[in-house]
Design an enzyme around this catalytic site. Sequence first.
Site, PDB file in Angstrom:
ATOM      1  CG  HIS A 244       0.033   4.382   4.703  1.00 49.63           C
ATOM      2  ND1 HIS A 244      -0.712   3.589   5.544  1.00 49.63           N
ATOM      3  CD2 HIS A 244      -0.783   5.390   4.299  1.00 49.63           C
ATOM      4  CE1 HIS A 244      -1.935   4.101   5.653  1.00 49.63           C
ATOM      5  NE2 HIS A 244      -2.009   5.189   4.902  1.00 49.63           N
TER       6      HIS A 244
ATOM      7  CG  HIS B 284      -0.433   0.109   2.525  1.00 50.05           C
ATOM      8  ND1 HIS B 284       0.378  -0.853   3.078  1.00 50.05           N
ATOM      9  CD2 HIS B 284      -0.558   1.084   3.463  1.00 50.05           C
ATOM     10  CE1 HIS B 284       0.724  -0.476   4.297  1.00 50.05           C
ATOM     11  NE2 HIS B 284       0.178   0.695   4.562  1.00 50.05           N
TER      12      HIS B 284
ATOM     13  CG  ASP C 259       4.643   3.029   7.494  1.00 52.08           C
ATOM     14  OD1 ASP C 259       3.727   3.504   6.802  1.00 52.08           O
ATOM     15  OD2 ASP C 259       4.473   2.091   8.300  1.00 52.08           O
ATOM     16  CG  HIS C 260       4.085   0.009   4.335  1.00 50.74           C
ATOM     17  ND1 HIS C 260       4.049  -1.298   4.751  1.00 50.74           N
ATOM     18  CD2 HIS C 260       3.602   0.747   5.366  1.00 50.74           C
ATOM     19  CE1 HIS C 260       3.562  -1.342   5.987  1.00 50.74           C
ATOM     20  NE2 HIS C 260       3.275  -0.119   6.374  1.00 50.74           N
TER      21      HIS C 260
ATOM     22  CG  HIS D 179      -4.060   0.241   6.681  1.00 47.48           C
ATOM     23  ND1 HIS D 179      -3.984   0.753   7.962  1.00 47.48           N
ATOM     24  CD2 HIS D 179      -2.878   0.551   6.085  1.00 47.48           C
ATOM     25  CE1 HIS D 179      -2.795   1.346   8.116  1.00 47.48           C
ATOM     26  NE2 HIS D 179      -2.114   1.233   6.988  1.00 47.48           N
TER      27      HIS D 179
ATOM     28  CG  ASP E  31       0.527  -1.402   7.696  1.00 48.82           C
ATOM     29  OD1 ASP E  31       1.401  -2.252   7.961  1.00 48.82           O
ATOM     30  OD2 ASP E  31       0.745  -0.170   7.712  1.00 48.82           O
TER      31      ASP E  31
ATOM     32  CG  HIS F  78       3.799  -1.811  11.428  1.00 44.29           C
ATOM     33  ND1 HIS F  78       4.600  -0.712  11.601  1.00 44.29           N
ATOM     34  CD2 HIS F  78       3.035  -1.543  10.330  1.00 44.29           C
ATOM     35  CE1 HIS F  78       4.337   0.190  10.662  1.00 44.29           C
ATOM     36  NE2 HIS F  78       3.388  -0.284   9.872  1.00 44.29           N
TER      37      HIS F  78
HETATM   38 FE    FE Z   1       2.566   0.783   8.141  1.00 38.50          FE
HETATM   39 ZN    ZN Z   2       0.025   1.653   6.545  1.00 40.24          ZN
END
Ligand code: FE
Ligand code: ZN
Length: 246
Positions: free
Chosen positions: A58, A56, A60-61, A119, A138, A176
Amino acid sequence: MTADVLQFLCRSDNFGLLLHDGASGATAAIDVPDAAPYLAALKQRGWTLTDILITHRHGDHIDGVPELRAQFPQAKLHIPAAEAERIEAVTGKAHAHLRDGDGVHVGTLMGSVIETPGHTLGHIAYHFAKEHLLFAGDTLFSLGCGRVFEGTMEQMWDSLCKLAALPPETRLWCGHEYTQANGRFALSADPDNADLQARMKDVDALRLQGAFTLPVTLKQELATNPFLRAGNVATFADLRERKNKA
Ligand code: FE
Ligand code: ZN
C-alpha cells in the site's frame, strides 16, 4: 539489549519506525509512508540508514521509499516476495524478496519473516525474537486489526493466530495510530472486560497528552483485543464486518 526503536508520526496516522542496532550502528526503516520524517529522525539521532523493511504494497507504506533511497543509496530494500512486482514499480529494485521463515539481518539483530495474508495477499510481519519485537504493519493493531481487503476472513484469522502465538512479552509495533477508535469499537463488543476498560483509560490519557499508544505487549493485546479474542473464524468475521460498518 542493544535494539532501539524510534517511533514517530507520518502523514496523519501512519507510524514511522526506525530500528537501530547499537552494537553495529545498523538502522532499518520499517515501511516508509513519507521520507521527510525519516530523514529528520535519522539526522537528529545521527544514524545512517542501512536497511528498509517493507510489510506490504500500500502507498501509505512505500511512497517515501524512493526519496529515502536517494539519500541512502546503500540501504538494502527488503520486500515481500508475493508483492515484489507491484512494490518495485514504485521503489525500484529490491535487495531481497522475502517469504515465510526467511531471515533479515539488521546489523547484529536477526529478524524472521512471518507471512500474514489478509489485509493484502502478500503482507508480511517482521519478528525479532531475541529482542521480543514484532513489526506487524497493517495486520494487527492495538485493540484492532487491519481491514481484509484482499484475502479471505480465514486467511486473516490464521494470520492473527500466528502473531498471537508469539511470546506474550513481545512488544507490538504497527502501521497506524488507530488505538482510540479501535478501542471504542472494542468496548462496544466486549463491554465488561476490565482489562479493556483500564487500557482505554490509559489510551484516552495518552492521546490527550499527544502521546502514542504503542508499543503494547502481546500479553496485553491478548487480554483486550476483541479480534484476537474471537476464538474462531466465524466470530472473527462477524466482528470484522461489524467494525467495517461502525
Ligand atoms: Fe496502512
Ligand atoms: Zn495497508
